[in-house]
Design a protein around this motif. Structure first.
Motif, PDB file in Angstrom:
ATOM      1  N   LEU A   1       0.775  -1.081  -0.154  1.00 41.85           N
ATOM      2  CA  LEU A   1       0.090  -0.156   0.084  1.00 41.85           C
ATOM      3  C   LEU A   1       0.733   1.224   0.174  1.00 41.85           C
ATOM      4  O   LEU A   1       1.777   1.328   0.930  1.00 41.85           O
ATOM      5  CB  LEU A   1      -0.861   0.066   1.291  1.00 41.85           C
ATOM      6  N   PRO A   2       0.605   2.365  -1.037  1.00 41.52           N
ATOM      7  CA  PRO A   2       1.416   3.254  -1.124  1.00 41.52           C
ATOM      8  C   PRO A   2       1.157   4.306   0.237  1.00 41.52           C
ATOM      9  O   PRO A   2      -0.022   4.875   0.230  1.00 41.52           O
ATOM     10  CB  PRO A   2       1.150   4.058  -2.344  1.00 41.52           C
ATOM     11  N   LYS A   3       2.147   4.759   1.005  1.00 42.18           N
ATOM     12  CA  LYS A   3       2.043   5.949   1.833  1.00 42.18           C
ATOM     13  C   LYS A   3       0.765   5.525   3.112  1.00 42.18           C
ATOM     14  O   LYS A   3       0.559   6.321   3.830  1.00 42.18           O
ATOM     15  CB  LYS A   3       1.770   7.122   1.258  1.00 42.18           C
ATOM     16  N   ILE A   4       0.086   4.513   3.149  1.00 42.11           N
ATOM     17  CA  ILE A   4      -0.720   4.205   4.229  1.00 42.11           C
ATOM     18  C   ILE A   4      -0.517   2.758   4.864  1.00 42.11           C
ATOM     19  O   ILE A   4       0.053   1.893   4.215  1.00 42.11           O
ATOM     20  CB  ILE A   4      -2.041   4.113   3.700  1.00 42.11           C
ATOM     21  N   LEU A   5      -0.923   2.526   5.964  1.00 43.81           N
ATOM     22  CA  LEU A   5      -0.648   1.440   6.625  1.00 43.81           C
ATOM     23  C   LEU A   5      -1.848   0.368   6.667  1.00 43.81           C
ATOM     24  O   LEU A   5      -1.452  -0.923   6.579  1.00 43.81           O
ATOM     25  CB  LEU A   5      -0.459   1.702   8.074  1.00 43.81           C
ATOM     26  N   GLY A   6      -3.159   0.954   6.297  1.00 47.81           N
ATOM     27  CA  GLY A   6      -4.286  -0.017   6.014  1.00 47.81           C
ATOM     28  C   GLY A   6      -5.387   0.721   5.468  1.00 47.81           C
ATOM     29  O   GLY A   6      -5.145   2.068   5.467  1.00 47.81           O
ATOM     30  N   ILE A   7      -6.160  -0.052   4.837  1.00 42.67           N
ATOM     31  CA  ILE A   7      -7.548   0.604   4.304  1.00 42.67           C
ATOM     32  C   ILE A   7      -8.712  -0.584   4.651  1.00 42.67           C
ATOM     33  O   ILE A   7      -8.468  -1.673   4.391  1.00 42.67           O
ATOM     34  CB  ILE A   7      -7.147   0.823   2.941  1.00 42.67           C
ATOM     35  N   ALA A   8      -9.829  -0.020   4.876  1.00 42.06           N
ATOM     36  CA  ALA A   8     -10.948  -0.593   5.114  1.00 42.06           C
ATOM     37  C   ALA A   8     -11.868  -0.601   3.709  1.00 42.06           C
ATOM     38  O   ALA A   8     -12.265   0.541   3.422  1.00 42.06           O
ATOM     39  CB  ALA A   8     -11.749  -0.299   6.400  1.00 42.06           C
TER      40      ALA A   8
ATOM     41  N   TRP B   1     -15.077  -2.431   2.887  1.00 42.11           N
ATOM     42  CA  TRP B   1     -16.092  -3.393   3.253  1.00 42.11           C
ATOM     43  C   TRP B   1     -16.116  -4.761   2.251  1.00 42.11           C
ATOM     44  O   TRP B   1     -16.379  -4.362   1.278  1.00 42.11           O
ATOM     45  CB  TRP B   1     -17.510  -2.825   3.471  1.00 42.11           C
ATOM     46  N   PRO B   2     -16.178  -5.835   2.751  1.00 45.57           N
ATOM     47  CA  PRO B   2     -15.869  -6.247   4.373  1.00 45.57           C
ATOM     48  C   PRO B   2     -14.114  -6.600   4.587  1.00 45.57           C
ATOM     49  O   PRO B   2     -13.776  -7.300   5.558  1.00 45.57           O
ATOM     50  CB  PRO B   2     -16.583  -7.646   4.367  1.00 45.57           C
ATOM     51  N   PHE B   3     -13.363  -6.088   3.853  1.00 43.50           N
ATOM     52  CA  PHE B   3     -11.929  -6.453   3.943  1.00 43.50           C
ATOM     53  C   PHE B   3     -11.397  -5.405   4.456  1.00 43.50           C
ATOM     54  O   PHE B   3     -11.644  -4.186   4.426  1.00 43.50           O
ATOM     55  CB  PHE B   3     -11.379  -6.535   2.601  1.00 43.50           C
ATOM     56  N   VAL B   4     -10.174  -5.730   5.388  1.00 46.53           N
ATOM     57  CA  VAL B   4      -9.122  -4.537   5.891  1.00 46.53           C
ATOM     58  C   VAL B   4      -7.822  -5.189   5.139  1.00 46.53           C
ATOM     59  O   VAL B   4      -7.676  -6.290   5.338  1.00 46.53           O
ATOM     60  CB  VAL B   4      -9.073  -4.591   7.262  1.00 46.53           C
ATOM     61  N   LEU B   5      -7.405  -4.337   4.620  1.00 46.61           N
ATOM     62  CA  LEU B   5      -5.834  -4.655   3.916  1.00 46.61           C
ATOM     63  C   LEU B   5      -4.852  -3.736   4.532  1.00 46.61           C
ATOM     64  O   LEU B   5      -5.080  -2.532   5.070  1.00 46.61           O
ATOM     65  CB  LEU B   5      -5.913  -4.197   2.511  1.00 46.61           C
ATOM     66  N   VAL B   6      -3.881  -4.549   5.004  1.00 45.29           N
ATOM     67  CA  VAL B   6      -2.783  -3.898   5.863  1.00 45.29           C
ATOM     68  C   VAL B   6      -1.471  -4.234   5.127  1.00 45.29           C
ATOM     69  O   VAL B   6      -1.385  -5.291   4.570  1.00 45.29           O
ATOM     70  CB  VAL B   6      -2.812  -4.386   7.250  1.00 45.29           C
ATOM     71  N   LYS B   7      -0.701  -3.235   5.374  1.00 43.93           N
ATOM     72  CA  LYS B   7       0.914  -3.216   4.839  1.00 43.93           C
ATOM     73  C   LYS B   7       1.587  -4.288   5.494  1.00 43.93           C
ATOM     74  O   LYS B   7       2.135  -5.290   4.855  1.00 43.93           O
ATOM     75  CB  LYS B   7       1.358  -1.961   4.725  1.00 43.93           C
ATOM     76  N   THR B   8       1.518  -4.627   6.664  1.00 44.89           N
ATOM     77  CA  THR B   8       2.367  -5.344   7.590  1.00 44.89           C
ATOM     78  C   THR B   8       1.799  -6.809   7.944  1.00 44.89           C
ATOM     79  O   THR B   8       0.629  -6.880   7.745  1.00 44.89           O
ATOM     80  CB  THR B   8       2.860  -4.575   8.827  1.00 44.89           C
ATOM     81  N   LYS B   9       2.586  -7.637   8.008  1.00 43.76           N
ATOM     82  CA  LYS B   9       2.001  -9.013   8.177  1.00 43.76           C
ATOM     83  C   LYS B   9       1.715  -9.136   9.842  1.00 43.76           C
ATOM     84  O   LYS B   9       0.929 -10.187  10.320  1.00 43.76           O
ATOM     85  CB  LYS B   9       3.136 -10.201   8.015  1.00 43.76           C
ATOM     86  N   THR B  10       2.120  -8.208  10.441  1.00 40.61           N
ATOM     87  CA  THR B  10       1.750  -8.183  12.063  1.00 40.61           C
ATOM     88  C   THR B  10       1.333  -6.807  12.441  1.00 40.61           C
ATOM     89  O   THR B  10       1.699  -6.040  13.017  1.00 40.61           O
ATOM     90  CB  THR B  10       3.152  -8.676  12.869  1.00 40.61           C
ATOM     91  N   PRO B  11       0.067  -6.660  12.153  1.00 38.99           N
ATOM     92  CA  PRO B  11      -0.809  -5.564  12.255  1.00 38.99           C
ATOM     93  C   PRO B  11      -0.732  -5.029  13.719  1.00 38.99           C
ATOM     94  O   PRO B  11      -1.096  -5.910  14.412  1.00 38.99           O
ATOM     95  CB  PRO B  11      -1.945  -5.436  11.495  1.00 38.99           C
ATOM     96  N   GLY B  12      -0.552  -3.911  14.305  1.00 39.85           N
ATOM     97  CA  GLY B  12      -1.035  -3.756  15.439  1.00 39.85           C
ATOM     98  C   GLY B  12      -2.562  -3.611  15.680  1.00 39.85           C
ATOM     99  O   GLY B  12      -3.166  -3.477  14.809  1.00 39.85           O
TER     100      GLY B  12
ATOM    101  N   ILE C   1      -3.595  17.906   0.396  1.00 37.62           N
ATOM    102  CA  ILE C   1      -4.113  16.464   0.232  1.00 37.62           C
ATOM    103  C   ILE C   1      -4.337  15.718   1.753  1.00 37.62           C
ATOM    104  O   ILE C   1      -5.186  15.304   2.037  1.00 37.62           O
ATOM    105  CB  ILE C   1      -3.144  15.579  -0.583  1.00 37.62           C
ATOM    106  N   ASP C   2      -2.996  15.958   2.630  1.00 39.51           N
ATOM    107  CA  ASP C   2      -2.993  15.363   3.958  1.00 39.51           C
ATOM    108  C   ASP C   2      -3.802  15.855   4.659  1.00 39.51           C
ATOM    109  O   ASP C   2      -4.655  15.402   5.475  1.00 39.51           O
ATOM    110  CB  ASP C   2      -1.524  15.336   4.061  1.00 39.51           C
ATOM    111  N   LYS C   3      -4.005  17.292   4.568  1.00 41.60           N
ATOM    112  CA  LYS C   3      -4.884  18.085   5.558  1.00 41.60           C
ATOM    113  C   LYS C   3      -6.178  17.677   5.299  1.00 41.60           C
ATOM    114  O   LYS C   3      -7.118  17.506   6.176  1.00 41.60           O
ATOM    115  CB  LYS C   3      -4.320  19.571   5.488  1.00 41.60           C
ATOM    116  N   ALA C   4      -6.536  17.804   4.214  1.00 39.11           N
ATOM    117  CA  ALA C   4      -8.010  17.313   3.633  1.00 39.11           C
ATOM    118  C   ALA C   4      -8.389  15.912   3.956  1.00 39.11           C
ATOM    119  O   ALA C   4      -9.244  15.729   4.893  1.00 39.11           O
ATOM    120  CB  ALA C   4      -8.080  17.235   2.122  1.00 39.11           C
ATOM    121  N   TYR C   5      -7.392  14.887   4.027  1.00 38.49           N
ATOM    122  CA  TYR C   5      -7.704  13.597   4.607  1.00 38.49           C
ATOM    123  C   TYR C   5      -7.829  13.620   5.802  1.00 38.49           C
ATOM    124  O   TYR C   5      -8.707  13.081   6.254  1.00 38.49           O
ATOM    125  CB  TYR C   5      -6.329  12.715   4.155  1.00 38.49           C
ATOM    126  N   ARG C   6      -7.103  14.370   6.885  1.00 41.21           N
ATOM    127  CA  ARG C   6      -7.128  14.379   8.108  1.00 41.21           C
ATOM    128  C   ARG C   6      -8.283  15.045   8.649  1.00 41.21           C
ATOM    129  O   ARG C   6      -8.445  14.767   9.817  1.00 41.21           O
ATOM    130  CB  ARG C   6      -5.821  14.879   8.725  1.00 41.21           C
TER     131      ARG C   6
END
Length: 107
Positions: A9-16, A18-29, A69-74
């Motif tokens: 995933l570019p620049k993000i750790l995860g994305i939801a 529905w019904p999936f949650v995709l995460v960058k790491t194999k051991t998400p916190g 972009i980031d301020k809009a997202y946040r």
């Protein structure tokens, strides 16, 4: 929730998505998973498809407002709710229906 780990995933750790949650790491916190679970709840409450339209529309309005972009997202109401409550692992147990509405920045 269907968790898919180790996704590039570019620049993000995860994305939801529905019904999936995709995460960058194999051991998400726990925090990132809770953040994405909050998004899944928001998506279900809005009957999934309208969530995505609202999310994109709100981001576009905020991007025009901030020109960043980031301020809009946040500042998207869904993200504000998720970031504020991602560390509270009991949040979804007591979360009011459509609680993201209190994070809307309407003036």
């Amino acid at each position: 929730m269907i968790l898919i780990k180790g996704i590039k995933l570019p620049k993000i750790l995860g994305i939801a998505v529905w019904p999936f949650v995709l995460v960058k790491t194999k051991t998400p916190g726990k925090t990132i998973l809770n953040h994405e679970r909050i998004h899944l709840r928001q998506q279900v409450e809005m009957l999934v498809l309208p969530f995505y339209f609202w999310y994109l529309f709100e981001w576009l309005v905020l991007y025009i407002k901030y020109r960043n972009i980031d301020k809009a997202y946040r500042n998207i109401s869904f993200e504000k709710e998720a970031y504020k409550n991602e560390s509270n692992m009991n949040y979804l147990k007591n979360r009011p229906f459509w609680n993201f509405m209190k994070y809307l920045n309407i003036k």
